[in-house]
Scaffold this motif. Structure first.
Motif, mmCIF file in Angstrom:
data_model
loop_
_atom_site.group_PDB
_atom_site.id
_atom_site.type_symbol
_atom_site.label_atom_id
_atom_site.label_comp_id
_atom_site.label_asym_id
_atom_site.label_seq_id
_atom_site.Cartn_x
_atom_site.Cartn_y
_atom_site.Cartn_z
ATOM 1 N N ARG A 1 0.850 -1.199 0.000
ATOM 2 C CA ARG A 1 0.000 0.000 0.000
ATOM 3 C C ARG A 1 0.884 1.246 0.000
ATOM 4 N N ILE A 2 1.571 1.427 -1.153
ATOM 5 C CA ILE A 2 2.591 2.476 -1.278
ATOM 6 C C ILE A 2 2.053 3.657 -2.077
ATOM 7 N N ALA B 1 7.843 8.599 -10.829
ATOM 8 C CA ALA B 1 6.670 8.111 -10.106
ATOM 9 C C ALA B 1 6.002 6.941 -10.850
ATOM 10 N N TYR B 2 5.748 7.125 -12.152
ATOM 11 C CA TYR B 2 5.076 6.057 -12.901
ATOM 12 C C TYR B 2 6.001 4.863 -13.136
ATOM 13 N N ARG C 1 -0.269 3.690 -5.711
ATOM 14 C CA ARG C 1 -0.783 4.764 -6.559
ATOM 15 C C ARG C 1 0.165 5.960 -6.512
ATOM 16 N N THR C 2 0.008 6.856 -7.485
ATOM 17 C CA THR C 2 0.814 8.076 -7.525
ATOM 18 C C THR C 2 -0.089 9.260 -7.202
ATOM 19 N N GLN D 1 -4.507 2.127 -13.785
ATOM 20 C CA GLN D 1 -5.704 2.505 -13.037
ATOM 21 C C GLN D 1 -5.249 2.926 -11.643
ATOM 22 N N GLN D 2 -5.631 4.128 -11.225
ATOM 23 C CA GLN D 2 -5.273 4.543 -9.867
ATOM 24 C C GLN D 2 -6.244 3.910 -8.876
#
Ligand SMILES: [Mn+2]
Ligand SMILES: [Mn+2]
Lengths: 313, 313
Positions: A17-18, A34-35, A49-50, A68-69
């Motif tokens: 869960r980052i 990030a991606y 997620r970012t 998908q976020q």
């Protein structure tokens, strides 16, 4: 506390869960980092997620292709290419006051995170690449695209003095792993908005030369900005134009302020001292790039600048 | 006969009084190769000079820094980056009808030399670098500058699709050996002549958009060329401008011919077929870049082009 790439990799591997944070006014490096990290961690089965206080700019939308976020309460917060906590934006800082890990390449990093992997090199994407390799993740073309993006954008496509042999070699690795470098470079370095083209056209109409072409001066008026619809980011490179002209030693850009008067930007090529020139008007800066403010009408400000500049040739 | 880099090195080591030839309208690759090879061979104590039917362009003058050309009757003639003997120019071919060795990277090389080392890669400078390494020469910063020049110019500073991982790694080696890459890149990629700036300003004034900004059209008139003083090489990149605008799928450049009428250049971004578009006017080319001629007055030619182009969106 500063840690190594290997330690950063171990920390990431030990958590789930980052949440990955980018800096405001995001560039290719913070977003590519990030991606890229998101794709690597998801390939290890993690929930990731970012987040960024600003929207993903259209030109970087490919970084998020197929992503998908997910919504979840993060257990571990990572910031990438973020030198100071103030660059996260107030809303993000309020929601996530504690950053567990920072992966960055700015000498000026304020070490605000619990642990920081501070890489000495051209881009945060190089640092993220090292961390990803330590995690044993295999690089897909999509991931290679993300990391190539930061290496290319932070170095002006390997043109600037911050480029290192290592940057070149890491980019070579990414090309082998499928980075679509030719398409990316066209998108990143050869595309201008209609607004930028429009303001450039108007600005080029204002070019004047002095001292046998050794001085070039342009002006960006409030009216040009309004008429073209260009925003601040599109005006960015324009003050670089006069110095790119062959034979020009001193390039001057006059930018009309909203309240009147002019913000002056001076760039020099080889020997003239821009900071001394600007100091004559109460400004300052570096030898090759400096600035000042002149509160005078256009013609008067221009004459003052050209006269002062001629003394530095 | 095709030979290897090692065999090319052995041939060069076995000879003295070496003449190195570059192709006409010389670019950074043929010149960087020639001056790089000259510096390497002179460091081995050999008598060497370079020759080109055209003058060394001002922007590449640094390649020859500190090089005195000697006059002698050559014993061995080498051509670098020269795909066809016709590219040497008549005067050179007449004086030196026999080329002993060619070091090149063009698939189309006509194998006109006694021996050819045909390298498969982005630049002749990469091939010359391999040959120099085989000769056991140590690379000085001046030599590194020469070889970096060809690698950078033939790949648009590592932007284009012809760039390979190997190009990146060889350039990294040269950076370590002292290539002044940041200065070179500013000179090679960020400098425009006053004439080019002037013609660009006039051309930008002619931009028109159609089909919701998916088509952009510019015109270069005879008058603009005359007024700006720009020569053919300075007009080169201009037809690339319309397609670099965000959202533009079809970029069209109308170039007024001396005798009247227009030479049309069409570039497309992602899906439109430029060659089919030009075929409608009796021209042709490739999917992304094609050309044709329209002998009609400006407004009429423009209308015809925009109408036809709209059918390809
Ligand atoms: Mn960065
Ligand atoms: Mn070449």
């Amino acid at each position: 506390m500063k840690i190594s790439a290997k330690e950063a990799a171990m920390l990431l591997c030990a958590h789930d869960r980052i949440l990955i944070l980018s800096h405001k006014n995001p560039d290719g490096d913070t977003l590519g980092s990030a991606y890229g990290l998101l794709r690597a961690l998801r390939s290890l089965g993690k929930t990731v997620r970012t987040q960024c206080t600003d929207r993903l700019p259209q030109m970087f939308s490919y970084l998020a292709d197929g992503v998908q976020q997910e919504d979840f309460t993060p257990e571990f917060v990572v910031a990438v290419d973020v030198a100071s906590v103030s660059l996260l934006g107030d809303a993000v800082t309020e929601a996530y006051p504690n950053v567990d890990l920072c992966i960055d390449h700015h000498h000026t990093n304020e070490l605000y995170a619990q642990k920081t992997y501070l890489y000495d090199g051209a881009s945060a994407c190089e640092a993220v690449y090292e961390v990803i390799c330590e995690m044993g993740v295999s690089i897909t073309p999509d991931l290679a695209d993300c990391l190539y993006t930061g290496m290319a954008t932070d170095t002006g496509c390997f043109r600037f003095s911050n480029t290192t042999p290592k940057t070149m070699r890491l980019a070579a690795d990414l090309m082998e792993q499928g980075a679509r470098y030719a398409e990316l470079n066209r998108l990143l370095f050869e595309t201008k908005s209609k607004e930028r083209i429009a303001v450039e056209r108007m600005v080029l109409d204002t070019i004047s030369y002095a001292a046998d072409g050794k001085i070039a001066l342009i002006c960006i008026s409030q009216e040009m900005v309004k008429e073209s619809g260009a925003d601040e980011s599109e005006l960015g490179g324009i003050s670089g134009i006069p110095r790119t002209i062959e034979g020009v030693e001193i390039g001057i850009t006059m930018r009309e302020k909203e309240a009147g008067g002019y913000k002056i930007s001076v760039r020099t090529a080889a020997y003239a001292d821009a900071s001394k020139l600007c100091a004559a008007f109460g400004g300052g800066g570096h030898i090759r790039a400096a600035g000042c403010v002149i509160n005078a009408p256009y013609e008067q400000a221009k004459t003052m600048l050209l006269e002062e500049a001629a003394r530095f040739l």
